[in-house]
Design a protein around this motif. Structure first.
Motif, mmCIF file in Angstrom:
data_model
loop_
_atom_site.group_PDB
_atom_site.id
_atom_site.type_symbol
_atom_site.label_atom_id
_atom_site.label_comp_id
_atom_site.label_asym_id
_atom_site.label_seq_id
_atom_site.Cartn_x
_atom_site.Cartn_y
_atom_site.Cartn_z
ATOM 1 N N ALA A 20 28.368 91.801 29.129
ATOM 2 C CA ALA A 20 28.266 92.182 30.685
ATOM 3 C C ALA A 20 26.605 92.241 30.599
ATOM 4 O O ALA A 20 25.808 92.506 29.552
ATOM 5 N N VAL A 21 25.943 92.092 31.898
ATOM 6 C CA VAL A 21 24.841 91.873 32.053
ATOM 7 C C VAL A 21 24.363 92.956 33.340
ATOM 8 O O VAL A 21 25.129 93.013 34.252
ATOM 9 N N GLU A 22 23.493 93.596 33.063
ATOM 10 C CA GLU A 22 23.023 94.587 34.097
ATOM 11 C C GLU A 22 22.011 93.988 35.065
ATOM 12 O O GLU A 22 21.001 93.053 34.428
ATOM 13 N N ARG A 23 22.161 93.854 36.485
ATOM 14 C CA ARG A 23 21.131 93.195 37.247
ATOM 15 C C ARG A 23 19.683 93.742 37.209
ATOM 16 O O ARG A 23 19.669 94.941 37.169
ATOM 17 N N PRO A 24 18.928 92.727 37.336
ATOM 18 C CA PRO A 24 17.586 93.538 37.234
ATOM 19 C C PRO A 24 16.879 94.273 38.264
ATOM 20 O O PRO A 24 17.628 94.082 39.398
ATOM 21 N N ASP A 25 15.937 94.924 37.998
ATOM 22 C CA ASP A 25 15.415 96.060 38.874
ATOM 23 C C ASP A 25 14.887 95.453 40.228
ATOM 24 O O ASP A 25 14.734 96.205 41.066
ATOM 25 N N HIS A 26 14.321 94.093 40.346
ATOM 26 C CA HIS A 26 13.777 93.419 41.231
ATOM 27 C C HIS A 26 14.626 92.868 42.134
ATOM 28 O O HIS A 26 14.078 92.136 43.181
ATOM 29 N N GLY A 27 15.806 92.715 42.204
ATOM 30 C CA GLY A 27 16.784 92.008 43.051
ATOM 31 C C GLY A 27 17.845 92.943 43.897
ATOM 32 O O GLY A 27 17.802 94.322 43.568
ATOM 33 N N PRO A 28 18.612 92.479 44.541
ATOM 34 C CA PRO A 28 19.484 93.126 45.325
ATOM 35 C C PRO A 28 20.697 93.772 44.273
ATOM 36 O O PRO A 28 20.863 93.020 43.085
ATOM 37 N N TRP A 29 21.142 94.914 44.424
ATOM 38 C CA TRP A 29 22.269 95.335 43.592
ATOM 39 C C TRP A 29 21.590 95.794 42.352
ATOM 40 O O TRP A 29 22.466 95.646 41.240
ATOM 41 N N ALA A 30 20.329 96.097 42.308
ATOM 42 C CA ALA A 30 19.876 96.288 40.797
ATOM 43 C C ALA A 30 20.499 97.419 40.355
ATOM 44 O O ALA A 30 20.931 98.668 40.872
ATOM 45 N N GLY A 31 20.868 97.367 38.840
ATOM 46 C CA GLY A 31 21.293 98.291 38.156
ATOM 47 C C GLY A 31 22.892 98.163 37.977
ATOM 48 O O GLY A 31 23.394 98.957 37.364
ATOM 49 N N TRP A 32 23.469 97.254 38.918
ATOM 50 C CA TRP A 32 24.704 97.175 38.647
ATOM 51 C C TRP A 32 25.288 96.165 37.683
ATOM 52 O O TRP A 32 24.314 95.285 37.312
ATOM 53 N N TRP A 33 26.138 96.184 37.134
ATOM 54 C CA TRP A 33 26.556 95.602 36.103
ATOM 55 C C TRP A 33 27.491 94.364 36.636
ATOM 56 O O TRP A 33 28.401 94.238 37.461
ATOM 57 N N GLU A 34 27.337 93.003 35.793
ATOM 58 C CA GLU A 34 28.262 91.890 36.399
ATOM 59 C C GLU A 34 28.377 91.058 35.116
ATOM 60 O O GLU A 34 28.011 91.163 34.116
ATOM 61 N N PHE A 35 29.115 89.606 35.424
ATOM 62 C CA PHE A 35 29.302 88.705 34.730
ATOM 63 C C PHE A 35 28.256 87.896 35.002
ATOM 64 O O PHE A 35 27.686 87.572 36.020
ATOM 65 N N PRO A 36 27.592 87.028 33.893
ATOM 66 C CA PRO A 36 26.529 86.114 34.433
ATOM 67 C C PRO A 36 26.891 85.150 34.967
ATOM 68 O O PRO A 36 27.996 84.565 34.978
#
Length: 134
Positions: A20-36
């Motif tokens: 699982a990868v956390e979305r980077p702080d500089h984009g949309p949905w920052a801090g949410w987890w996702e599949f790469p």
């Protein structure tokens, strides 16, 4: 007018756990987890998009993988068609190229991470089914 995009997503497996990868702080949905993964470019095959996105995001190339399932999710301004692949083997050293936080999760215990709305059903399916037979 609503937009529509097509996206590949990788469920990368290692020792019975998935990445699982956390979305980077500089984009949309920052801090949410996702599949790469990411957007499929016009005219690009899904498998080619998967390889390109994993190389761009994680510095790896999928070697042994298979299409698992498709899913459609509607966000407020966008419809997303997702194509999930199980990745059983990859080459290269797994290094987040955008400073993302990564973690390996047990399918039966994904913890309290908040996944993107489009991925919640996938996390629940993995919780129920466990790792696939490779």
């Amino acid at each position: 007018m609503r937009g529509e995009i097509h996206v590949v997503a990788a469920v990368i497996w290692q020792d019975g756990r998935y990445l699982a990868v956390e979305r980077p702080d500089h984009g949309p949905w920052a801090g949410w987890w996702e599949f790469p993964g990411g957007k499929i470019e016009p005219g690009e095959a899904r498998e080619a998009a998967l390889a390109r996105e994993l190389k761009e995001e994680l510095n790896i190339t999928p070697v042994r993988f298979e299409f698992w399932r498709g899913k459609r999710h509607s966000y407020r301004r966008m419809d997303v068609n997702l194509y999930f692949f199980h990745v059983f083997e990859y080459s290269g050293l797994l290094v987040p190229q955008e400073g993302q936080v990564m973690t390996w999760l047990e399918p039966g215990n994904p913890g309290s991470r908040v996944f993107l709305p489009a991925d919640v059903e996938i996390v629940q399916d993995l919780k129920r089914s466990g790792p696939p037979r490779s």
